[in-house]
Design an enzyme around this catalytic site. Structure first.
Site, PDB file in Angstrom:
ATOM      1  N   LYS A 208       0.858  -1.186   0.000  1.00  0.00           N
ATOM      2  CA  LYS A 208       0.000   0.000   0.000  1.00  0.00           C
ATOM      3  C   LYS A 208       0.890   1.231   0.000  1.00  0.00           C
ATOM      4  CE  LYS A 208      -3.575   2.418   2.559  1.00  0.00           C
ATOM      5  NZ  LYS A 208      -4.590   2.341   3.619  1.00  0.00           N
ATOM      6  N   ARG A 218     -10.920   9.788   1.979  1.00  0.00           N
ATOM      7  CA  ARG A 218     -10.811  10.458   3.280  1.00  0.00           C
ATOM      8  C   ARG A 218     -11.992  11.396   3.495  1.00  0.00           C
ATOM      9  NH1 ARG A 218      -4.217  11.264   2.919  1.00  0.00           N
ATOM     10  NH2 ARG A 218      -3.746   9.017   2.918  1.00  0.00           N
ATOM     11  N   LYS A 231       1.287  10.037   5.507  1.00  0.00           N
ATOM     12  CA  LYS A 231       1.411   8.660   5.990  1.00  0.00           C
ATOM     13  C   LYS A 231       2.695   7.990   5.496  1.00  0.00           C
ATOM     14  CE  LYS A 231      -3.608   8.164   6.594  1.00  0.00           C
ATOM     15  NZ  LYS A 231      -4.772   7.256   6.548  1.00  0.00           N
ATOM     16  N   LYS A 262      -2.256  -1.460  -3.793  1.00  0.00           N
ATOM     17  CA  LYS A 262      -3.116  -0.284  -3.687  1.00  0.00           C
ATOM     18  C   LYS A 262      -2.291   0.981  -3.749  1.00  0.00           C
ATOM     19  CE  LYS A 262      -6.153   1.877  -0.373  1.00  0.00           C
ATOM     20  NZ  LYS A 262      -6.560   1.901   0.995  1.00  0.00           N
TER      21      LYS A 262
HETATM   22  C1  PBG Z   1      -6.972   3.685   5.494  1.00  0.00           C
HETATM   23  C2  PBG Z   1      -7.523   3.409   4.155  1.00  0.00           C
HETATM   24  C3  PBG Z   1      -7.448   4.286   3.085  1.00  0.00           C
HETATM   25  C4  PBG Z   1      -8.087   3.676   2.007  1.00  0.00           C
HETATM   26  C5  PBG Z   1      -8.552   2.431   2.446  1.00  0.00           C
HETATM   27  N1  PBG Z   1      -8.173   2.256   3.783  1.00  0.00           N
HETATM   28  C6  PBG Z   1      -6.910   5.661   3.003  1.00  0.00           C
HETATM   29  C7  PBG Z   1      -5.618   5.982   3.577  1.00  0.00           C
HETATM   30  O1  PBG Z   1      -4.721   5.153   3.710  1.00  0.00           O
HETATM   31  O2  PBG Z   1      -5.468   7.151   3.940  1.00  0.00           O
HETATM   32  C8  PBG Z   1      -8.235   4.318   0.676  1.00  0.00           C
HETATM   33  C9  PBG Z   1      -9.238   3.769  -0.250  1.00  0.00           C
HETATM   34  C10 PBG Z   1      -9.580   4.681  -1.366  1.00  0.00           C
HETATM   35  O3  PBG Z   1      -8.953   5.726  -1.592  1.00  0.00           O
HETATM   36  O4  PBG Z   1     -10.537   4.342  -2.081  1.00  0.00           O
HETATM   37  N2  PBG Z   1      -6.730   2.679   6.347  1.00  0.00           N
END
Ligand code: PBG
Length: 340
Positions: A208, A218, A231, A262
């Site tokens: 990720k 968000r 992050k 992702k």
């Molecule tokens: C956070 C999380 C995120 C997404 C899924 N779980 C956002 C992030 O890491 O800030 C993003 C999914 C999306 O953008 O569709 N645990």
């Protein structure tokens, strides 16, 4: 003796190769088609919010809604009817319940636990995937516990384990840690097994990346206004590919049943490497920003949104994905079923 020149192999290779012959009609293209998108490839992420009878638009994700638990059940029913195999649930936690430590994540009556129970009771045949991470519950929007500006790893893992157990108790089928803490997959696996949840699976958000494409998500879970900083100390650097293989290797060694890459489309190379290297069930998340880009361009008449949607999803299959988390899931499913 020498063969006449026209019979020699090299002269036959000189003949014009006409690849267009196989593209001359739709039936011919069908014979050649290497990959197909089906409804069984789709996982639908949905957002759950407080209240009853609520269906709430998300301005940065046109066509995506937050649903109260009762409405989420209706959506699950429709998804199951369309043949979508699984849903991924995310909460929009009321802001008064967010705090420094994300304690609402450990409330057995939180939106996710209630959502799981309600959907399982009404639509037992659809798979339920739950997100393990603290960002929808913390006042600072980070996925873990924070001390002096640092995201604490092991302390966070201890909380994530409890969060995962609660979700399993509520009936989740697949636990999906999206937090990127080190060692969380192993810790969650061990705890699930010890608590009698040997059949609950883990889908690891293994590779990720710290991405600009999560913005609309968000908004959807209400953490965009609260997130302090970025992050980058836990999510991966978009510059790296070999490191993704190490992340996947570790998560598999710790007991992940499925791995995920992702975001999706900007990282198709990572998907292909992971699938080629490990030959394990590999998923991609076509994230909120990817969805928003296609929708925005389509709304402005710049691209054909439906064709772009299908092309991107097929590209995930070609790259090696076994399935795709996508906000387009119900729309694609209706289209594939001839109901759109
Ligand atoms: C956070 C999380 C995120 C997404 C899924 N779980 C956002 C992030 O890491 O800030 C993003 C999914 C999306 O953008 O569709 N645990």
């Amino acid at each position: 003796m020498r063969w006449p020149v026209e019979n020699r192999l090299e002269s036959r290779l000189d003949l014009p190769r006409r690849l267009r012959r196989a593209r001359k009609a739709e039936w011919a293209r069908k014979l050649m088609r290497e990959n197909r998108l089906t409804v069984e490839d789709l996982i639908w992420p949905i957002f759950i919010t407080d209240g009853e009878g609520v269906t709430e638009a998300i301005s940065t994700m046109p066509g995506v809604f937050r649903y109260s638990v009762d409405q989420a059940v209706e959506q699950a029913r429709e998804a199951a009817g369309l043949g979508i195999p699984a849903l991924a649930l995310f909460p929009n936690t009321p802001s008064n319940l967010r705090d420094e430590t994300g304690s609402e994540a450990l409330n057995p009556e939180n939106l996710i636990c209630r959502g799981i129970r309600a959907i399982k009771a009404a639509v037992p045949d659809i798979g339920i995937i739950t997100d393990v991470a603290l960002d929808p519950y913390t006042s600072h929007g980070h996925d873990g516990l924070v001390a002096e500006g640092c995201i604490l790893n092991d302390e966070t893992v201890a909380v994530l384990v409890r969060q995962a157990l609660l979700q399993a108790e509520a009936g989740a089928d697949i636990i999906a840690p999206s937090d990127m803490m080190d060692g969380r997959v192993g810790a969650i696996r061990e705890a699930l097994d010890a608590a009698g949840f040997a059949d609950v699976s883990i889908m690891a958000y293994a590779a990720k990346y710290a991405s600009a494409f999560y913005g609309p998500f968000r908004d959807a879970v209400g953490s965009s206004g609260t997130l302090k900083g970025d992050k980058k100390t836990y999510q991966m650097d978009p510059a790296n590919a070999a490191e993704a293989l190490r992340e996947v290797e570790l998560d598999l060694a710790e007991g992940a049943d499925y791995v995920m890459v992702k975001p999706g489309m900007p990282y198709l190379d990572i998907i292909t490497r992971v699938k080629d290297h490990f030959a394990v069930p590999t998923f991609a998340y076509q994230v909120s920003g990817e969805y928003a880009m296609i929708m925005a361009a389509a709304e402005r008449g710049m691209i054909d949104g439906e064709k772009a949607m299908l092309e991107t999803l097929l590209a995930f299959k070609r790259a090696g994905c076994d399935g795709i988390l996508t906000y387009f899931a119900p729309r694609v499913a209706r289209l594939l079923a001839g109901k759109a």
